[in-house]
Design an enzyme around this catalytic site. Structure first.
Site, PDB file in Angstrom:
ATOM      1  N   PRO A   1     -69.308 -63.761  21.103  1.00 36.01           N
ATOM      2  CA  PRO A   1     -68.738 -63.819  22.529  1.00 36.01           C
ATOM      3  C   PRO A   1     -69.433 -62.857  23.730  1.00 36.01           C
ATOM      4  O   PRO A   1     -70.525 -62.210  23.142  1.00 36.01           O
ATOM      5  CB  PRO A   1     -67.400 -62.389  22.386  1.00 36.01           C
ATOM      6  CG  PRO A   1     -67.428 -61.685  20.957  1.00 36.01           C
ATOM      7  CD  PRO A   1     -68.372 -62.958  19.993  1.00 36.01           C
ATOM      8  N   ASN A   2     -69.567 -63.482  24.933  1.00 38.91           N
ATOM      9  CA  ASN A   2     -70.975 -63.270  25.592  1.00 38.91           C
ATOM     10  C   ASN A   2     -71.609 -63.046  25.399  1.00 38.91           C
ATOM     11  O   ASN A   2     -73.266 -62.973  26.181  1.00 38.91           O
ATOM     12  CB  ASN A   2     -69.981 -61.435  25.658  1.00 38.91           C
ATOM     13  CG  ASN A   2     -69.135 -61.157  26.116  1.00 38.91           C
ATOM     14  OD1 ASN A   2     -68.578 -62.197  27.187  1.00 38.91           O
ATOM     15  ND2 ASN A   2     -68.428 -60.367  25.767  1.00 38.91           N
TER      16      ASN A   2
ATOM     17  N   ARG B   1     -76.614 -61.250  31.567  1.00 36.68           N
ATOM     18  CA  ARG B   1     -75.617 -60.287  31.204  1.00 36.68           C
ATOM     19  C   ARG B   1     -76.443 -58.829  30.489  1.00 36.68           C
ATOM     20  O   ARG B   1     -77.429 -59.362  30.014  1.00 36.68           O
ATOM     21  CB  ARG B   1     -75.002 -61.043  29.701  1.00 36.68           C
ATOM     22  CG  ARG B   1     -74.068 -59.962  28.892  1.00 36.68           C
ATOM     23  CD  ARG B   1     -73.842 -60.436  27.540  1.00 36.68           C
ATOM     24  NE  ARG B   1     -72.866 -58.843  27.389  1.00 36.68           N
ATOM     25  CZ  ARG B   1     -72.615 -59.309  25.212  1.00 36.68           C
ATOM     26  NH1 ARG B   1     -73.409 -59.458  25.514  1.00 36.68           N
ATOM     27  NH2 ARG B   1     -72.284 -57.695  25.694  1.00 36.68           N
TER      28      ARG B   1
ATOM     29  N   TYR C   1     -80.263 -56.463  27.106  1.00 38.06           N
ATOM     30  CA  TYR C   1     -80.142 -57.470  25.839  1.00 38.06           C
ATOM     31  C   TYR C   1     -81.555 -58.867  26.478  1.00 38.06           C
ATOM     32  O   TYR C   1     -81.365 -60.192  25.537  1.00 38.06           O
ATOM     33  CB  TYR C   1     -79.124 -58.253  26.271  1.00 38.06           C
ATOM     34  CG  TYR C   1     -77.712 -58.042  25.514  1.00 38.06           C
ATOM     35  CD1 TYR C   1     -78.365 -57.232  24.226  1.00 38.06           C
ATOM     36  CD2 TYR C   1     -76.700 -57.405  26.237  1.00 38.06           C
ATOM     37  CE1 TYR C   1     -76.410 -56.404  23.912  1.00 38.06           C
ATOM     38  CE2 TYR C   1     -75.855 -56.727  25.876  1.00 38.06           C
ATOM     39  CZ  TYR C   1     -75.381 -56.679  24.648  1.00 38.06           C
ATOM     40  OH  TYR C   1     -74.680 -56.114  24.027  1.00 38.06           O
TER      41      TYR C   1
ATOM     42  N   ASN D   1     -75.038 -63.687  14.430  1.00 40.54           N
ATOM     43  CA  ASN D   1     -74.573 -62.000  15.233  1.00 40.54           C
ATOM     44  C   ASN D   1     -73.172 -62.557  16.308  1.00 40.54           C
ATOM     45  O   ASN D   1     -73.014 -63.054  17.235  1.00 40.54           O
ATOM     46  CB  ASN D   1     -75.469 -62.653  17.231  1.00 40.54           C
ATOM     47  CG  ASN D   1     -75.089 -61.228  18.022  1.00 40.54           C
ATOM     48  OD1 ASN D   1     -74.596 -60.059  17.935  1.00 40.54           O
ATOM     49  ND2 ASN D   1     -76.380 -60.882  18.543  1.00 40.54           N
TER      50      ASN D   1
ATOM     51  N   ALA E   1     -68.918 -58.202  20.162  1.00 41.94           N
ATOM     52  CA  ALA E   1     -68.189 -57.249  19.635  1.00 41.94           C
ATOM     53  C   ALA E   1     -67.144 -57.597  18.418  1.00 41.94           C
ATOM     54  O   ALA E   1     -66.272 -56.952  17.642  1.00 41.94           O
ATOM     55  CB  ALA E   1     -67.313 -57.158  21.139  1.00 41.94           C
TER      56      ALA E   1
ATOM     57  N   GLU F   1     -77.174 -60.668   9.291  1.00 39.73           N
ATOM     58  CA  GLU F   1     -76.326 -59.945  10.768  1.00 39.73           C
ATOM     59  C   GLU F   1     -77.468 -59.667  11.917  1.00 39.73           C
ATOM     60  O   GLU F   1     -78.001 -58.661  11.227  1.00 39.73           O
ATOM     61  CB  GLU F   1     -74.980 -58.545  10.521  1.00 39.73           C
ATOM     62  CG  GLU F   1     -74.765 -58.067  11.355  1.00 39.73           C
ATOM     63  CD  GLU F   1     -73.666 -56.560  11.367  1.00 39.73           C
ATOM     64  OE1 GLU F   1     -74.810 -55.968  10.100  1.00 39.73           O
ATOM     65  OE2 GLU F   1     -73.175 -56.219  12.246  1.00 39.73           O
TER      66      GLU F   1
ATOM     67  N   HIS G   1     -78.075 -57.993  15.115  1.00 39.80           N
ATOM     68  CA  HIS G   1     -77.812 -57.448  16.830  1.00 39.80           C
ATOM     69  C   HIS G   1     -79.048 -57.158  17.878  1.00 39.80           C
ATOM     70  O   HIS G   1     -80.009 -56.675  17.172  1.00 39.80           O
ATOM     71  CB  HIS G   1     -76.966 -56.286  17.127  1.00 39.80           C
ATOM     72  CG  HIS G   1     -75.067 -56.388  16.329  1.00 39.80           C
ATOM     73  ND1 HIS G   1     -74.475 -56.667  16.600  1.00 39.80           N
ATOM     74  CD2 HIS G   1     -75.314 -55.841  14.700  1.00 39.80           C
ATOM     75  CE1 HIS G   1     -73.768 -57.050  15.604  1.00 39.80           C
ATOM     76  NE2 HIS G   1     -73.892 -57.082  14.431  1.00 39.80           N
TER      77      HIS G   1
ATOM     78  N   ARG H   1     -76.004 -46.958  20.615  1.00 39.55           N
ATOM     79  CA  ARG H   1     -74.887 -46.832  21.123  1.00 39.55           C
ATOM     80  C   ARG H   1     -73.502 -45.882  20.857  1.00 39.55           C
ATOM     81  O   ARG H   1     -74.046 -45.080  20.799  1.00 39.55           O
ATOM     82  CB  ARG H   1     -74.865 -48.509  22.179  1.00 39.55           C
ATOM     83  CG  ARG H   1     -76.130 -48.868  21.944  1.00 39.55           C
ATOM     84  CD  ARG H   1     -76.003 -50.307  22.812  1.00 39.55           C
ATOM     85  NE  ARG H   1     -74.734 -50.876  23.533  1.00 39.55           N
ATOM     86  CZ  ARG H   1     -75.058 -52.062  23.483  1.00 39.55           C
ATOM     87  NH1 ARG H   1     -75.289 -53.251  22.554  1.00 39.55           N
ATOM     88  NH2 ARG H   1     -73.539 -52.547  24.058  1.00 39.55           N
TER      89      ARG H   1
HETATM   90  C1  DQA Z   1     -74.699 -57.486  19.715  1.00 40.02           C
HETATM   91  C2  DQA Z   1     -73.641 -55.464  19.937  1.00 40.02           C
HETATM   92  C3  DQA Z   1     -72.500 -55.502  20.190  1.00 40.02           C
HETATM   93  O1  DQA Z   1     -72.039 -53.962  20.478  1.00 40.02           O
HETATM   94  C4  DQA Z   1     -71.793 -55.886  21.481  1.00 40.02           C
HETATM   95  O2  DQA Z   1     -70.254 -56.204  21.656  1.00 40.02           O
HETATM   96  C5  DQA Z   1     -72.315 -57.325  21.980  1.00 40.02           C
HETATM   97  C6  DQA Z   1     -74.029 -57.527  21.795  1.00 40.02           C
HETATM   98  C7  DQA Z   1     -76.263 -57.247  19.973  1.00 40.02           C
HETATM   99  O3  DQA Z   1     -76.141 -58.705  20.469  1.00 40.02           O
HETATM  100  O4  DQA Z   1     -76.472 -56.281  20.034  1.00 40.02           O
HETATM  101  O5  DQA Z   1     -71.792 -58.510  22.388  1.00 40.02           O
HETATM  102  O6  DQA Z   1     -73.639 -58.064  19.020  1.00 40.02           O
END
Ligand code: DQA
Length: 147
Positions: free
Chosen positions: A10-11, A18, A23, A73, A76, A97, A99, A106
């Site tokens: 998501p997102n 964003r 990011y 990735n 959330a 995984e 991020h 964080r």
């Molecule tokens: C994320 C880190 C997550 O905590 C966050 O909710 C994201 C992006 C990252 O790529 O740093 O949406 O996965």
């Protein structure tokens, strides 16, 4: 040709717009194009998937059962989705995984990953390069060689 599935949660479709300070300015399309070119140079091909919906991500992970690797990735969902963790644990393919941000630097709730214990490894904090590092990890680390 090796097959790698690249799955974003998501997102991540909002990358470029964003929180650019966190990011970066690259869109997901630009990042994917880069990974595709890097994979091709290493004799692999990628399939890309992004969704804001948990169940669709689960289905995409299941669909990558026989891939040579998965770059995930889960955004959330990383921090609370038992369904995504179970899908990662179920499939035969190794999952890395990713991020973009350093989740350990964080908020406390981001330090917990339900997915990490069932992944081959995790990469966090290197921005878009994290996807390239994950690709290298999947294509250059050979099962059975140990750490
Ligand atoms: C994320 C880190 C997550 O905590 C966050 O909710 C994201 C992006 C990252 O790529 O740093 O949406 O996965």
């Amino acid at each position: 040709m090796k097959k790698i599935a690249v799955i974003n949660g998501p997102n991540m479709n909002l990358l470029g717009r964003r929180e650019p300070d966190r990011y970066g300015s690259l869109t997901l399309e630009a990042i994917n194009a880069r990974i595709e070119a890097e994979a091709a140079a290493l004799g692999a091909e990628c399939e890309f998937f992004q969704s804001n919906l948990e169940g669709e991500i689960v289905t995409a992970i299941q669909g990558a059962w026989d891939a040579d690797g998965v770059i995930l990735n889960a955004a959330a969902y990383t921090h609370y989705s038992v369904a995504i963790r179970d899908a990662v644990a179920a499939i035969a393919a190794p999952v890395v995984e990713v991020h973009m941000s350093n989740v350990h630097a964080r908020e406390g709730f981001r330090r917990r990953s339900l997915i990490a214990p069932v992944c081959a490894g995790s990469i966090s904090g290197f921005g878009a390069a994290g996807y390239s590092l994950a690709l290298l990890a999947l294509l250059k680390c050979h099962a059975g060689e140990g750490p």
